[in-house]
Design a protein around this motif. Structure first.
Motif, PDB file in Angstrom:
ATOM      1  N   ALA A   1     -14.745  21.366  30.418  1.00  0.00           N
ATOM      2  CA  ALA A   1     -13.776  22.130  29.616  1.00  0.00           C
ATOM      3  C   ALA A   1     -12.378  21.577  29.895  1.00  0.00           C
ATOM      4  CB  ALA A   1     -13.864  23.617  29.947  1.00  0.00           C
ATOM      5  N   PRO A   2     -12.090  20.371  29.395  1.00  0.00           N
ATOM      6  CA  PRO A   2     -10.824  19.713  29.731  1.00  0.00           C
ATOM      7  C   PRO A   2      -9.578  20.412  29.184  1.00  0.00           C
ATOM      8  CG  PRO A   2     -12.016  18.459  28.069  1.00  0.00           C
ATOM      9  CD  PRO A   2     -12.929  19.557  28.523  1.00  0.00           C
ATOM     10  N   SER A   3      -9.742  21.245  28.169  1.00  0.00           N
ATOM     11  CA  SER A   3      -8.575  21.936  27.603  1.00  0.00           C
ATOM     12  C   SER A   3      -8.226  23.205  28.360  1.00  0.00           C
ATOM     13  CB  SER A   3      -8.832  22.299  26.139  1.00  0.00           C
ATOM     14  OG  SER A   3      -9.019  21.124  25.391  1.00  0.00           O
ATOM     15  N   ALA A   4      -9.122  23.670  29.212  1.00  0.00           N
ATOM     16  CA  ALA A   4      -8.873  24.918  29.950  1.00  0.00           C
ATOM     17  C   ALA A   4      -7.830  24.698  31.035  1.00  0.00           C
ATOM     18  CB  ALA A   4     -10.167  25.431  30.562  1.00  0.00           C
ATOM     19  N   LYS A   5      -7.231  25.781  31.473  1.00  0.00           N
ATOM     20  CA  LYS A   5      -6.255  25.758  32.563  1.00  0.00           C
ATOM     21  C   LYS A   5      -7.009  26.151  33.834  1.00  0.00           C
ATOM     22  CE  LYS A   5      -1.778  27.860  33.448  1.00  0.00           C
ATOM     23  NZ  LYS A   5      -0.809  28.785  32.868  1.00  0.00           N
TER      24      LYS A   5
ATOM     25  N   THR B   1     -15.762  36.636  24.408  1.00  0.00           N
ATOM     26  CA  THR B   1     -17.040  36.509  23.705  1.00  0.00           C
ATOM     27  C   THR B   1     -17.810  35.304  24.227  1.00  0.00           C
ATOM     28  OG1 THR B   1     -16.171  35.093  21.947  1.00  0.00           O
ATOM     29  CG2 THR B   1     -16.015  37.494  21.610  1.00  0.00           C
ATOM     30  N   ARG B   2     -19.108  35.310  24.014  1.00  0.00           N
ATOM     31  CA  ARG B   2     -19.953  34.203  24.487  1.00  0.00           C
ATOM     32  C   ARG B   2     -19.562  32.891  23.814  1.00  0.00           C
ATOM     33  NH1 ARG B   2     -25.883  33.130  25.930  1.00  0.00           N
ATOM     34  NH2 ARG B   2     -25.564  30.957  26.442  1.00  0.00           N
ATOM     35  N   ARG B   3     -19.236  32.962  22.539  1.00  0.00           N
ATOM     36  CA  ARG B   3     -18.885  31.737  21.811  1.00  0.00           C
ATOM     37  C   ARG B   3     -17.492  31.227  22.153  1.00  0.00           C
ATOM     38  NH1 ARG B   3     -20.730  31.901  15.697  1.00  0.00           N
ATOM     39  NH2 ARG B   3     -18.984  30.477  15.776  1.00  0.00           N
ATOM     40  N   ARG B   4     -16.588  32.124  22.549  1.00  0.00           N
ATOM     41  CA  ARG B   4     -15.220  31.722  22.845  1.00  0.00           C
ATOM     42  C   ARG B   4     -14.703  32.477  24.080  1.00  0.00           C
ATOM     43  NH1 ARG B   4     -13.046  28.458  18.967  1.00  0.00           N
ATOM     44  NH2 ARG B   4     -10.984  28.748  19.824  1.00  0.00           N
ATOM     45  N   PRO B   5     -15.223  32.134  25.255  1.00  0.00           N
ATOM     46  CA  PRO B   5     -14.749  32.809  26.473  1.00  0.00           C
ATOM     47  C   PRO B   5     -13.271  32.518  26.731  1.00  0.00           C
ATOM     48  CG  PRO B   5     -16.737  31.506  26.906  1.00  0.00           C
ATOM     49  CD  PRO B   5     -16.263  31.145  25.542  1.00  0.00           C
TER      50      PRO B   5
ATOM     51  N   LEU C   1     -11.431  31.315  37.910  1.00  0.00           N
ATOM     52  CA  LEU C   1     -11.541  29.863  38.061  1.00  0.00           C
ATOM     53  C   LEU C   1     -10.759  29.106  36.995  1.00  0.00           C
ATOM     54  CD1 LEU C   1     -15.363  29.543  38.806  1.00  0.00           C
ATOM     55  CD2 LEU C   1     -13.465  29.746  40.432  1.00  0.00           C
ATOM     56  N   ALA C   2     -10.784  29.613  35.751  1.00  0.00           N
ATOM     57  CA  ALA C   2     -10.114  28.921  34.648  1.00  0.00           C
ATOM     58  C   ALA C   2      -9.781  29.923  33.557  1.00  0.00           C
ATOM     59  CB  ALA C   2     -11.004  27.816  34.085  1.00  0.00           C
ATOM     60  N   ARG C   3      -8.754  29.569  32.766  1.00  0.00           N
ATOM     61  CA  ARG C   3      -8.360  30.365  31.609  1.00  0.00           C
ATOM     62  C   ARG C   3      -8.265  29.445  30.399  1.00  0.00           C
ATOM     63  NH1 ARG C   3      -5.372  32.840  35.675  1.00  0.00           N
ATOM     64  NH2 ARG C   3      -5.560  35.107  35.696  1.00  0.00           N
ATOM     65  N   SER C   4      -8.603  29.985  29.261  1.00  0.00           N
ATOM     66  CA  SER C   4      -8.442  29.238  28.022  1.00  0.00           C
ATOM     67  C   SER C   4      -6.958  29.133  27.693  1.00  0.00           C
ATOM     68  CB  SER C   4      -9.169  29.971  26.888  1.00  0.00           C
ATOM     69  OG  SER C   4      -8.843  29.388  25.651  1.00  0.00           O
ATOM     70  N   ARG C   5      -6.527  27.969  27.255  1.00  0.00           N
ATOM     71  CA  ARG C   5      -5.130  27.823  26.815  1.00  0.00           C
ATOM     72  C   ARG C   5      -4.949  28.448  25.428  1.00  0.00           C
ATOM     73  NH1 ARG C   5      -2.406  24.366  30.290  1.00  0.00           N
ATOM     74  NH2 ARG C   5      -3.753  22.987  31.487  1.00  0.00           N
ATOM     75  N   ASP C   6      -6.049  28.522  24.688  1.00  0.00           N
ATOM     76  CA  ASP C   6      -6.038  29.125  23.355  1.00  0.00           C
ATOM     77  C   ASP C   6      -6.344  30.613  23.511  1.00  0.00           C
ATOM     78  OD1 ASP C   6      -6.667  30.087  20.797  1.00  0.00           O
ATOM     79  OD2 ASP C   6      -7.685  28.229  20.205  1.00  0.00           O
ATOM     80  N   PRO C   7      -5.465  31.507  23.050  1.00  0.00           N
ATOM     81  CA  PRO C   7      -5.723  32.947  23.214  1.00  0.00           C
ATOM     82  C   PRO C   7      -7.016  33.422  22.546  1.00  0.00           C
ATOM     83  CG  PRO C   7      -3.756  32.567  21.863  1.00  0.00           C
ATOM     84  CD  PRO C   7      -4.211  31.231  22.372  1.00  0.00           C
ATOM     85  N   ARG C   8      -7.562  32.628  21.617  1.00  0.00           N
ATOM     86  CA  ARG C   8      -8.822  32.997  20.963  1.00  0.00           C
ATOM     87  C   ARG C   8     -10.028  32.613  21.806  1.00  0.00           C
ATOM     88  NH1 ARG C   8      -8.061  29.732  15.732  1.00  0.00           N
ATOM     89  NH2 ARG C   8      -7.238  28.387  17.348  1.00  0.00           N
ATOM     90  N   GLY C   9      -9.806  31.869  22.894  1.00  0.00           N
ATOM     91  CA  GLY C   9     -10.896  31.456  23.765  1.00  0.00           C
ATOM     92  C   GLY C   9     -11.203  29.969  23.639  1.00  0.00           C
TER      93      GLY C   9
END
Length: 195
Positions: A28-32, A83-87, A131-139
């Protein structure tokens, strides 16, 4: 200053988590991703406070720690929030003496409310390591594969012997945490909490 109160899972356990993060973060290279040294279990997030209120926060942590004994936690089984598709958040779960940790959290929130005007979050306490957060608020769909990879991990036990008051400084490279006070859990005369 931005302040929170937490417990630290310990260097040995953080080294094991660091190994896991090096293995799964490329998925998940885009995650923070959180630096292993910055992992903690938050008990109370104060947010921005005036520096003059810091002694009240430290005193509250000290008074709560005086009534609670050290405890043993397990860091195990991860998952994702969202959501499972966009954590949105990847985390590791906490087991072991969670009831005792929840009691510390509850007492800390109550003491901080009375002494500093702290307003507790309006959601149940779910101890975990982020451990990580999505940079995109939608997941981030890529975090789902990471969640499956952490779903069955077990890093074993860690002994929690202190409450730590941290300052969080936001930098372009992510948050930097500085321990401002370490307060030992003493709880003289109380039994070891049941698991």
């Amino acid at each position: 200053m931005r302040v929170f109160v937490a417990v630290d899972p310990g260097a040995e356990l953080l080294a094991k988590v660091g190994d896991l993060l090096r293995e799964i973060s490329p998925r998940a290279p885009s995650a923070k991703w959180v630096e292993p040294a910055g992992l903690h279990i938050t008990l109370a997030f104060m947010g921005e406070i005036g520096e003059e209120r810091l002694p009240l926060v430290i005193a509250a942590a000290g008074s709560v720690a005086a009534f609670h004994r050290p405890l043993t936690l397990r860091i195990e089984k991860g998952g994702a929030f969202g959501t499972r598709r966009r954590p949105r958040v990847l985390w590791l779960g906490v087991g072991g003496a969670v009831g005792a940790l929840t009691a510390i959290h509850r007492d800390l929130e109550q003491t901080l409310s009375m002494s500093t005007g702290y307003v507790p979050e309006d959601r149940p306490f779910e101890p975990h390591l982020t451990l990580a957060r999505s940079r995109d608020p939608r997941g981030d769909p890529a975090l789902d594969a990471c969640a499956q990879a952490v779903g069955s991990v077990d890093f074993g036990e860690t002994r929690i012997e202190e409450i730590i008051v941290y300052q969080s400084e936001l930098t372009p490279k992510g948050a930097r945490y500085t321990a401002l006070a370490r307060v030992p859990l003493e709880g003289i005369g109380t039994p070891e909490p049941a698991r």
